[in-house]
Enzyme design. Structure first.
Site, PDB file in Angstrom:
ATOM      1  N   PHE A 195     -50.086 -15.426 -26.552  1.00 17.83           N
ATOM      2  CA  PHE A 195     -50.396 -14.146 -27.194  1.00 17.83           C
ATOM      3  C   PHE A 195     -50.583 -13.021 -26.187  1.00 17.83           C
ATOM      4  CE2 PHE A 195     -50.946 -13.624 -31.820  1.00 17.83           C
ATOM      5  CZ  PHE A 195     -50.254 -14.761 -32.181  1.00 17.83           C
ATOM      6  N   ASN A 206     -58.366 -13.673 -36.361  1.00 20.27           N
ATOM      7  CA  ASN A 206     -57.258 -12.711 -36.377  1.00 20.27           C
ATOM      8  C   ASN A 206     -57.583 -11.466 -35.548  1.00 20.27           C
ATOM      9  OD1 ASN A 206     -55.546 -14.325 -37.780  1.00 20.27           O
ATOM     10  ND2 ASN A 206     -55.538 -13.121 -39.672  1.00 20.27           N
ATOM     11  N   LYS A 247     -41.371 -16.778 -59.815  1.00 20.74           N
ATOM     12  CA  LYS A 247     -41.794 -17.651 -58.717  1.00 20.74           C
ATOM     13  C   LYS A 247     -41.878 -19.094 -59.190  1.00 20.74           C
ATOM     14  CE  LYS A 247     -44.720 -15.069 -55.608  1.00 20.74           C
ATOM     15  NZ  LYS A 247     -46.104 -14.801 -55.277  1.00 20.74           N
ATOM     16  N   LYS A 256     -62.330 -16.640 -40.080  1.00 21.44           N
ATOM     17  CA  LYS A 256     -60.950 -16.205 -40.281  1.00 21.44           C
ATOM     18  C   LYS A 256     -60.714 -14.795 -39.741  1.00 21.44           C
ATOM     19  CE  LYS A 256     -56.874 -15.727 -41.562  1.00 21.44           C
ATOM     20  NZ  LYS A 256     -55.822 -16.416 -42.257  1.00 21.44           N
ATOM     21  N   LEU A 279     -52.707 -20.775 -41.020  1.00 27.75           N
ATOM     22  CA  LEU A 279     -51.284 -21.022 -40.775  1.00 27.75           C
ATOM     23  C   LEU A 279     -50.560 -19.768 -40.308  1.00 27.75           C
ATOM     24  CD1 LEU A 279     -49.237 -19.846 -43.199  1.00 27.75           C
ATOM     25  CD2 LEU A 279     -50.222 -21.726 -44.454  1.00 27.75           C
ATOM     26  N   ARG A 317     -43.034  -7.204 -43.989  1.00 24.33           N
ATOM     27  CA  ARG A 317     -44.241  -6.400 -44.236  1.00 24.33           C
ATOM     28  C   ARG A 317     -44.755  -5.812 -42.928  1.00 24.33           C
ATOM     29  NH1 ARG A 317     -48.094 -10.463 -47.260  1.00 24.33           N
ATOM     30  NH2 ARG A 317     -46.928 -11.889 -45.936  1.00 24.33           N
ATOM     31  N   ASP A 364     -48.949 -19.953 -60.750  1.00 22.07           N
ATOM     32  CA  ASP A 364     -48.769 -18.559 -60.364  1.00 22.07           C
ATOM     33  C   ASP A 364     -48.623 -17.738 -61.636  1.00 22.07           C
ATOM     34  OD1 ASP A 364     -47.981 -17.337 -57.363  1.00 22.07           O
ATOM     35  OD2 ASP A 364     -47.527 -16.041 -59.065  1.00 22.07           O
ATOM     36  N   CYS A 369     -50.803  -9.925 -42.209  1.00 25.27           N
ATOM     37  CA  CYS A 369     -52.152 -10.415 -41.914  1.00 25.27           C
ATOM     38  C   CYS A 369     -52.896  -9.595 -40.866  1.00 25.27           C
ATOM     39  CB  CYS A 369     -52.085 -11.870 -41.491  1.00 25.27           C
ATOM     40  SG  CYS A 369     -51.352 -12.910 -42.754  1.00 25.27           S
TER      41      CYS A 369
HETATM   42  C1  UGA Z   1     -51.426 -14.651 -38.115  1.00 26.24           C
HETATM   43  C2  UGA Z   1     -52.300 -15.633 -37.317  1.00 26.24           C
HETATM   44  O1  UGA Z   1     -51.648 -15.958 -36.089  1.00 26.24           O
HETATM   45  C3  UGA Z   1     -52.538 -16.909 -38.132  1.00 26.24           C
HETATM   46  O2  UGA Z   1     -53.377 -17.787 -37.420  1.00 26.24           O
HETATM   47  C4  UGA Z   1     -53.177 -16.519 -39.461  1.00 26.24           C
HETATM   48  O3  UGA Z   1     -53.410 -17.648 -40.276  1.00 26.24           O
HETATM   49  C5  UGA Z   1     -52.265 -15.566 -40.199  1.00 26.24           C
HETATM   50  O4  UGA Z   1     -52.045 -14.392 -39.388  1.00 26.24           O
HETATM   51  C6  UGA Z   1     -52.927 -15.177 -41.488  1.00 26.24           C
HETATM   52  O5  UGA Z   1     -53.954 -14.502 -41.455  1.00 26.24           O
HETATM   53  O6  UGA Z   1     -52.468 -15.622 -42.545  1.00 26.24           O
HETATM   54  P1  UGA Z   1     -48.794 -14.453 -38.568  1.00 26.24           P
HETATM   55  O7  UGA Z   1     -49.091 -13.192 -39.299  1.00 26.24           O
HETATM   56  O8  UGA Z   1     -47.848 -15.445 -39.167  1.00 26.24           O
HETATM   57  O9  UGA Z   1     -50.164 -15.272 -38.302  1.00 26.24           O
HETATM   58  O10 UGA Z   1     -48.178 -14.009 -37.177  1.00 26.24           O
HETATM   59  P2  UGA Z   1     -48.530 -14.167 -35.633  1.00 26.24           P
HETATM   60  O11 UGA Z   1     -47.778 -15.297 -35.066  1.00 26.24           O
HETATM   61  O12 UGA Z   1     -49.981 -14.109 -35.401  1.00 26.24           O
HETATM   62  O13 UGA Z   1     -47.864 -12.823 -35.085  1.00 26.24           O
HETATM   63  C7  UGA Z   1     -48.349 -11.554 -35.523  1.00 26.24           C
HETATM   64  C8  UGA Z   1     -47.620 -10.429 -34.854  1.00 26.24           C
HETATM   65  O14 UGA Z   1     -47.987 -10.361 -33.483  1.00 26.24           O
HETATM   66  C9  UGA Z   1     -46.097 -10.516 -34.877  1.00 26.24           C
HETATM   67  O15 UGA Z   1     -45.581  -9.238 -35.230  1.00 26.24           O
HETATM   68  C10 UGA Z   1     -45.746 -10.879 -33.453  1.00 26.24           C
HETATM   69  O16 UGA Z   1     -44.486 -10.401 -33.073  1.00 26.24           O
HETATM   70  C11 UGA Z   1     -46.857 -10.190 -32.688  1.00 26.24           C
HETATM   71  N1  UGA Z   1     -47.121 -10.780 -31.336  1.00 26.24           N
HETATM   72  C12 UGA Z   1     -47.562 -12.051 -31.229  1.00 26.24           C
HETATM   73  C13 UGA Z   1     -46.962 -10.015 -30.207  1.00 26.24           C
HETATM   74  O17 UGA Z   1     -46.576  -8.830 -30.275  1.00 26.24           O
HETATM   75  N2  UGA Z   1     -47.231 -10.549 -28.980  1.00 26.24           N
HETATM   76  C14 UGA Z   1     -47.660 -11.828 -28.845  1.00 26.24           C
HETATM   77  O18 UGA Z   1     -47.906 -12.261 -27.698  1.00 26.24           O
HETATM   78  C15 UGA Z   1     -47.833 -12.592 -29.996  1.00 26.24           C
END
Ligand code: UGA
Length: 447
Positions: free
Chosen positions: A260, A219, A37, A215, A161, A342, A32, A271
């Site tokens: 979801f 998303n 870090k 990817k 992930l 974030r 890094d 993300c």
């Molecule tokens: C997301 C994707 O799920 C991953 O597969 C991906 O690798 C990652 O982005 C990335 O691009 O690095 P993440 O940002 O950790 O992962 O979070 P999620 O679990 O997807 O949740 C995202 C947001 O959606 C959260 O604020 C969560 O509260 C919200 N959410 C999720 C809802 O409002 N309702 C749902 O039913 C599910």
């Protein structure tokens, strides 16, 4: 001889990937450019909260008692180039300031710093989320700058992930996508992922653009699912329906699925929001903007949720101003089991109410330090009970398990008014009502 692996960029993705590669048995060197870090990682400490990651790191970081010693860190690109057979690029690609497009400067810098040191055969593997077309360009950068020329090859291997499940998702991914241009690259990636492949993880081989698009498409689909159910929540509000029941009922159709479809204040984080925007920007550059204009609507449904939560709170407090009102906010992170704030919907709502004169007190199990840095003018409490003390309304904005386990009767003793608004549809209304609370959730006006 076992492959030697390097990981460039040790943020969420990189730190987890490096530890996972060591767990799979490889010798790993992480790099890094931020000294703090590296110092933390060398001590076996993780710069963010992620369940299980610190344990995995401590199991492998050299110099830690009882570790395998397979994982080391450096800031030196020459050392990385000298060490590795395979170099994973895991740096972040944030949204550009004031634009929708993706900021590629960290990726470009990583390639520009590594390539001049590559004097022998190597596979460079991009993991960062990038606009379609980047891999093709970066492959040319590599062969142009690397002294080893064509012996240096690129592959694109996006990462899926989730924060909060990063270790599990990295060690046991539900698919591995390999954008490759040669059999050699495929063979090397199959060797890296031999363990998950032996567990039956599907391996999808594609060209570069498809790998990059998988990817952003994944998303975008997830964001669309969330905004779809949140749009249904809006209609339920207007028509007197119950979005939680609706989601349950449509989810029984396995073409739709249950996951979801949790309505609430919507998606945030590092993300989903930036990825759908970067995807629209890139489609525009390619002349395919029409294909993705629906994502603009997905984004605006999502952003609207935050304002709707503010208005629901105002209504619950009597419908006029927030002046003189104390509001407890439970949750600051963008999702539970993370300390990441974030683009957090929870903090956005807290901030809006604060700006309109409400006295906001925030509590979050892991996100307090990050929240304080981002919104230093909000009030913060050390516990959920302290946040609720004296409150006229309690807002549940991030669905931590800790909040579901709160005792509403005990909280009722310290609150000024027993009014709870569930921005995540995750609390049990009957339990709160039994303790004398007025419970209101998003998309369930009568539930
Ligand atoms: C997301 C994707 O799920 C991953 O597969 C991906 O690798 C990652 O982005 C990335 O691009 O690095 P993440 O940002 O950790 O992962 O979070 P999620 O679990 O997807 O949740 C995202 C947001 O959606 C959260 O604020 C969560 O509260 C919200 N959410 C999720 C809802 O409002 N309702 C749902 O039913 C599910």
């Amino acid at each position: 001889m076992a492959l030697k692996i390097t990981v460039i960029g040790t943020g969420y993705l990189g730190a987890t990937h490096a530890a996972a590669m060591a767990e799979l048995g490889f010798e790993v060197l992480g790099l890094d450019v931020v000294p703090e870090k590296i110092e933390m990682l060398q001590r076996g400490e993780v710069p963010m909260y992620e369940p299980g990651l610190e344990e995995l790191l401590r199991k492998h970081v050299a110099g830690i008692e009882g570790s395998s010693g397979r994982l080391r860190f450096t800031m030196d690109f020459a050392e990385v180039a000298e060490f590795g057979d395979i170099h994973f690029v895991c740096v972040n690609t944030p949204q550009k300031h004031g634009e929708y497009a993706c900021d590629m400067s960290y990726v470009d810098a990583a390639f520009a710093s590594l390539a001049p040191h590559l004097t022998g055969p190597a596979l460079v593997v991009g993991k960062s989320t990038v606009p379609v077309g980047s891999a093709d360009r970066l492959a040319r950068t590599l062969t142009g700058l690397a002294p080893a020329g064509d012996e240096v090859e690129l592959a694109w291997n996006p990462e899926f992930l989730r924060e909060g499940f990063a270790v599990q998702d990295t060690l046991h991914p539900d698919r591995i996508v390999a954008g490759i241009r040669s059999e050699r690259a495929e063979k090397l990636l199959r060797e890296v992922y031999a363990t998950p492949l032996s567990e039956g993880t599907p391996f999808v081989v594609t060209d570069f653009p498809t790998a990059e698009l998988v990817k952003t498409a994944a998303n975008s689909f997830l964001a669309t699912k969330i905004s779809f159910i949140n749009a249904m929540a809006e209609v339920c509000e207007a028509g007197g329906g119950d979005v939680v029941k609706l989601a349950e009922a449509i989810g029984h159709d396995d073409r739709i699925g249950k996951k979801f479809l949790r309505a609430g204040i919507g998606f945030g984080g590092g993300c989903l929001p930036k990825d759908i925007r970067a995807f629209m920007a890139r489609a525009g550059e390619l002349g395919a903007d029409q294909a993705l204009t629906f994502l603009r609507e997905i984004d605006s449904i999502n952003m609207r949720r935050r304002g709707q939560m503010v208005e629901m709170t105002r209504e619950a407090l009597g419908g006029s101003s927030f002046l003189g009102k104390r509001i407890a906010v439970l949750g600051a992170t963008f999702k539970p089991d993370s300390d990441d704030v974030r683009d957090s919907p929870a903090l956005n709502v807290a901030g809006q109410i604060h700006l309109q004169g409400g006295q906001v007190t925030v509590y979050d199990p892991k996100g307090m330090d990050n929240a304080r840095r981002l919104f230093p003018t909000l009030g913060y409490a050390e516990t959920a009970v302290d946040a609720v003390r004296g409150a006229h309304a309690v807002l549940h904005l991030t669905e931590w398990r800790e909040f579901r386990e709160l005792d509403p009767a005990a909280l009722g003793e310290v609150a000024t008014d027993r009014v709870v608004l569930d921005g995540r549809n995750a609390l049990d209304p009957s339990v709160w009502r039994a303790a004398g609370w007025t419970y209101r959730a998003m998309g369930r006006p009568t539930a």
